[in-house]
Design a protein around this motif. Sequence first.
Motif, mmCIF file in Angstrom:
data_model
loop_
_atom_site.group_PDB
_atom_site.id
_atom_site.type_symbol
_atom_site.label_atom_id
_atom_site.label_comp_id
_atom_site.label_asym_id
_atom_site.label_seq_id
_atom_site.Cartn_x
_atom_site.Cartn_y
_atom_site.Cartn_z
ATOM 1 N N LEU A 113 -6.973 -4.694 2.346
ATOM 2 C CA LEU A 113 -7.966 -5.360 1.584
ATOM 3 C C LEU A 113 -7.398 -6.730 0.975
ATOM 4 N N ILE A 114 -8.191 -7.691 1.262
ATOM 5 C CA ILE A 114 -7.844 -9.152 0.568
ATOM 6 C C ILE A 114 -8.917 -9.519 -0.303
ATOM 7 N N LYS A 163 -4.140 -17.140 0.394
ATOM 8 C CA LYS A 163 -3.660 -17.674 1.577
ATOM 9 C C LYS A 163 -2.822 -16.576 2.434
ATOM 10 N N VAL A 164 -3.348 -16.245 3.520
ATOM 11 C CA VAL A 164 -2.868 -14.924 4.348
ATOM 12 C C VAL A 164 -2.746 -15.397 5.676
ATOM 13 N N VAL A 165 -1.449 -14.887 5.984
ATOM 14 C CA VAL A 165 -0.973 -14.878 7.636
ATOM 15 C C VAL A 165 -0.615 -13.693 8.053
ATOM 16 N N LEU A 166 -1.100 -13.040 9.069
ATOM 17 C CA LEU A 166 -0.963 -11.777 9.586
ATOM 18 C C LEU A 166 -0.544 -11.877 11.150
ATOM 19 N N THR A 184 -8.191 -18.092 2.919
ATOM 20 C CA THR A 184 -8.212 -18.404 4.353
ATOM 21 C C THR A 184 -7.073 -17.443 4.588
ATOM 22 N N VAL A 185 -7.617 -16.910 5.966
ATOM 23 C CA VAL A 185 -6.681 -15.832 6.867
ATOM 24 C C VAL A 185 -6.617 -16.229 8.239
ATOM 25 N N THR A 186 -5.455 -16.122 8.550
ATOM 26 C CA THR A 186 -5.037 -16.353 9.930
ATOM 27 C C THR A 186 -4.564 -15.116 10.554
ATOM 28 N N VAL A 187 -4.955 -14.631 11.744
ATOM 29 C CA VAL A 187 -4.657 -13.406 12.187
ATOM 30 C C VAL A 187 -4.183 -13.723 13.728
ATOM 31 N N ALA A 222 -14.798 -18.583 2.406
ATOM 32 C CA ALA A 222 -13.680 -17.665 3.166
ATOM 33 C C ALA A 222 -13.636 -18.086 4.642
ATOM 34 N N ALA A 223 -12.522 -18.404 5.032
ATOM 35 C CA ALA A 223 -12.378 -18.724 6.693
ATOM 36 C C ALA A 223 -11.286 -18.003 7.219
#
Length: 330
Positions: A186-187, A197-200, A227-230, A253-254
Amino acid sequence: MFKASKLAPMIGAALPILVLYAAPASAQATRTWVSGVGDDVNPCSRTAPCKTFAGAISKTAAGGEIDCLDPGGFGTLTITKSITVDCTGTFGSVLNSGGINGFVINDSATGTPNTIDVILRGLSIDGAGTTPGLNGIRFISGRSLFLQDVFIQNQNSGSGISFQPGGTAELHANNVSITDGNNGILIQPTGASGVAKVVLQNVRAENNAGMGISVNTTGNTAVGGVTVTVDGGSYSGNGTGISFVAPGGTTSAAMMLLNAAVSNNSVVGLTSSGPGASVRVGNTTVTGNTQGVSVLAGSTIASYGNNRNIGNPTVGAANNGAFSFTTPTQ
């Protein structure tokens, strides 16, 4: 034999030496150790390790490290200062059944909130029990959280990872697995200052009853947005694989979704909703879901044209198996 008059000055001179010798005993160590056969009354040194993470953290200096000497269950932990907890090379477990959290990161009550940096590496977090665990990892306040080689399961009352900062914070996860719980990740930053700022990378959120990844800006009005990078990983066997929600009137949100597998989810593989939600997708396979892709309430999904949306009973938006959305402009 010494006379008393000559002995007294010698005793007086020795006292400062005794005081100086005693002081280091109360100092915190940069590195401490826990062991399955340790004891929290110990100084947490390598030769006299502690039993639990909670016992070790009070004896570890800010910015220091708690290491696992051998396999064991080391208990739940609330973190209020910069710290590394590392069980790489052995088996370090946390059991958080009973409706509690495994790890809590929260420096909001300190004199310098939103500043701590936390690293968790080589850990297993299990919420199994009559009353299941709440969240495997709960982030409330701090500057950054780095996760590497972490396995989280049975968090049936909350999420494997709950990332809900009230300030600007970063989440980096590499080789993390979350399974058999309620939600995977959950973000949802909070209030007028929460920025995420999330990087998975190479994350697997599988077989969770709710969502593999849930990004939700409801109640968040911060200018910085989310911002989320998966990159890579599998979001499969959940209720919904990936949900991206940014309602009107909230922060934008991107997400960049690359090289991922989104499959066999019982509701929908990938869904976005709200005018603030923007998702870009490349080289991703969406297959075996009840519905492949869903775009709602003014949200946008842009495809690089090399995705596979196929084998879903309800395809959703598709064009010959590739997402039929606009091409990203950058």
